[in-house]
Design a protein around this motif. Structure first.
Motif, PDB file in Angstrom:
ATOM      1  N   PRO A  41       0.737  -1.146  -0.180  1.00 13.37           N
ATOM      2  CA  PRO A  41      -0.046   0.096  -0.227  1.00 13.37           C
ATOM      3  C   PRO A  41       0.826   1.268   0.011  1.00 13.37           C
ATOM      4  CG  PRO A  41      -0.996  -1.526   1.327  1.00 13.37           C
ATOM      5  CD  PRO A  41       0.488  -2.231   1.068  1.00 13.37           C
ATOM      6  N   LEU A  42       1.947   1.327   0.778  1.00  9.86           N
ATOM      7  CA  LEU A  42       2.799   2.464   0.827  1.00  9.86           C
ATOM      8  C   LEU A  42       3.411   2.794  -0.527  1.00  9.86           C
ATOM      9  CD1 LEU A  42       4.329   4.834   2.130  1.00  9.86           C
ATOM     10  CD2 LEU A  42       6.070   2.889   2.902  1.00  9.86           C
ATOM     11  N   LYS A  54       0.908   3.952  -3.206  1.00 11.11           N
ATOM     12  CA  LYS A  54       0.551   5.275  -3.091  1.00 11.11           C
ATOM     13  C   LYS A  54       1.807   6.159  -3.548  1.00 11.11           C
ATOM     14  CE  LYS A  54      -0.853   8.459   0.562  1.00 11.11           C
ATOM     15  NZ  LYS A  54      -1.282   8.835   1.823  1.00 11.11           N
ATOM     16  N   ASP A  70       1.601   6.338  -7.224  1.00 10.39           N
ATOM     17  CA  ASP A  70       0.540   6.294  -7.600  1.00 10.39           C
ATOM     18  C   ASP A  70      -0.138   5.335  -8.658  1.00 10.39           C
ATOM     19  OD1 ASP A  70       0.409   9.247  -7.289  1.00 10.39           O
ATOM     20  OD2 ASP A  70       1.646   9.883  -8.908  1.00 10.39           O
ATOM     21  N   GLY A  71       0.097   4.042  -7.908  1.00  6.77           N
ATOM     22  CA  GLY A  71      -0.519   3.048  -8.332  1.00  6.77           C
ATOM     23  C   GLY A  71      -0.180   2.026  -9.320  1.00  6.77           C
ATOM     24  N   THR A 131       6.269  -0.055  -7.759  1.00  2.00           N
ATOM     25  CA  THR A 131       6.089  -0.604  -6.674  1.00  2.00           C
ATOM     26  C   THR A 131       7.059  -1.658  -6.344  1.00  2.00           C
ATOM     27  OG1 THR A 131       3.749  -0.010  -6.543  1.00  2.00           O
ATOM     28  CG2 THR A 131       4.533  -1.595  -5.203  1.00  2.00           C
TER      29      THR A 131
END
Length: 412
Positions: A154-155, A158, A161-162, A167
């Motif tokens: 999740p961090l 975020k 921006d997805g 990620t």
């Protein structure tokens, strides 16, 4: 803090980071939607990772006396991180082959090198309360999905921006720093130093061919399949159940609905990972009192009942509770296996034969996820039902095998 407990704690945190692989179901649906791959294609990245983990663990367990636990774990941690970095590039290019190569092959090899060594090292330090000590270490692996699904993913989503690719880059950067640092504390007791056994070839082949070894391998593999059915697809299965209960006409492509379903899936991943982790510690401790194989019998019997119930369950909360119990039992298998292996074969053979038994993880890591993926791609409305029937049937076989098991020490 004594040296052996320092090693146990750092080994536990090493496993905590490695265990983030168990949050795969968090990424399964987003990757499928983003890249346009089907469930089976996407799930093969996870299956390959677990397959390579088991195969590499067998090699690492046999070579720990040669290279030492510190070197193997540090290299393994770096390779696991590299797997995330390659996967980030694969997602940016939407290359399924690179995802398999990065997350599956490279990351899986890293997992195998770094997984078996902390367990075998802690086992060498603790001559008493084996189940408690090794259970604590592998408990960290079980908690890894919680760290990923509720903190790291999740961090970083975020922050990016997805962006899934970015990620994965972020996760790889964290892993390449932390895992080698933690693994640097691992070392064997003085009487188990690598140089003392470096020229000694351990004859494990004759043990692998025996009935007790094959029986334990099959029991462990079946326990793996049962857990992998949910580790790989618990979020999509829960989301399917939630969709059925939503009002007719709900737009499942709406961003708010997608986010709500994803959040529910992440919560189940986090909750079940706690049970996965606790199961390793709790069942490992219980096995110290009632015995290793009696504990496996309880695990298999309990899961057989639960899979029978899952065939009829339609409520998301009840489903989630039962999933958590299955993961509690799944983790229990990992908490009991190291001590069972050491009792069967002694501390000298333990690393090699424990690694060999982990090849069952390889097979279970393919069978479990691919059973659900096949069902979802071909029988979407009844995917869960059919997967639970297959899993329940296998658990009955596993329970029968556990009842037939004879300790090699008694047989000899």
């Amino acid at each position: 803090m004594s040296k052996k407990w320092l090693i146990a704690v750092t080994g536990t945190f090493t496993h905590l980071l490695l265990g983030t692989v168990y949050a795969w179901s968090f990424f399964q649906t987003p990757i499928t939607r983003f890249a346009g791959w089907n469930n089976a294609q996407t799930a093969w990245a996870f299956s390959l990772s677990i397959f390579m983990l088991g195969v590499t663990s067998a090699w690492a367990g046999n070579k720990m006396s040669v290279y030492g636990p510190r070197r193997l774990s540090m290299i393994g941690g770096a390779l696991y991180a590299l797997g995330y970095l390659i996967s980030g590039f694969a997602l940016a290019r939407q290359s399924l082959f690179l995802l398999y190569f990065g997350f599956g092959i490279i990351g899986g090899i890293g997992l195998g090198l770094a997984y078996v060594t902390p367990v075998a090292t802690v086992s060498a330090w603790f001559t008493q309360k084996q189940g408690l000590a090794t259970g604590m270490v592998v408990m960290g692996f079980g908690f890894g999905a919680l760290v990923m699904s509720k903190l790291l993913a999740p961090l970083f989503l975020k922050l990016s921006d997805g962006n899934l690719s970015t990620t994965f880059y972020y996760v790889g950067a964290v892993m390449i720093v932390l895992i080698p640092a933690l693994a640097s504390f691992l070392q064997l007791p003085k009487n188990d130093k690598p140089q003392e056994t470096i020229k000694e070839k351990i004859p494990i082949a004759r043990y692998i061919k025996t009935k007790p070894f094959v029986t334990v391998w099959l029991i462990f593999m079946i326990n793996i399949v049962a857990g992998m059915i949910f580790i790989s697809f618990q979020s999509p299965l829960l989301q399917d159940m939630l969709k059925i209960r939503m009002p007719a006409g709900t737009d499942f492509s709406d961003a708010g609905v997608v986010a709500s379903l994803a959040a529910a899936g992440a919560t189940l991943i986090a909750a079940s990972s706690i049970f996965n982790g606790l199961g390793r510690f709790v069942w490992g401790s219980i096995s110290d009192k009632i015995g290793r194989m009696p504990t496996f019998r309880i695990l298999l019997a309990l899961q057989t009942v639960i899979f029978g119930l899952l065939i009829f369950v339609r409520h998301p909360v009840v489903f989630s509770v039962l999933v958590c119990i299955v993961l509690l039992c799944y983790g229990g298998g990992f908490g009991v296996l190291p001590s069972l292996t050491k009792e069967m074969y002694g501390s000298k053979l333990m690393p090699s034969l424990y690694g060999a038994l982990l090849t069952a993880w390889s097979v279970g890591g393919i069978v479990g996820p691919q059973v659900v993926a096949f069902m979802k791609d071909n029988y979407a409305d009844k995917a869960g039902l059919y997967a639970f029937v297959v899993g329940g049937g296998l658990l009955i076989v596993g329970l029968a095998l556990s009842l037939e098991y004879k300790d090699p020490r008694e047989a000899g």
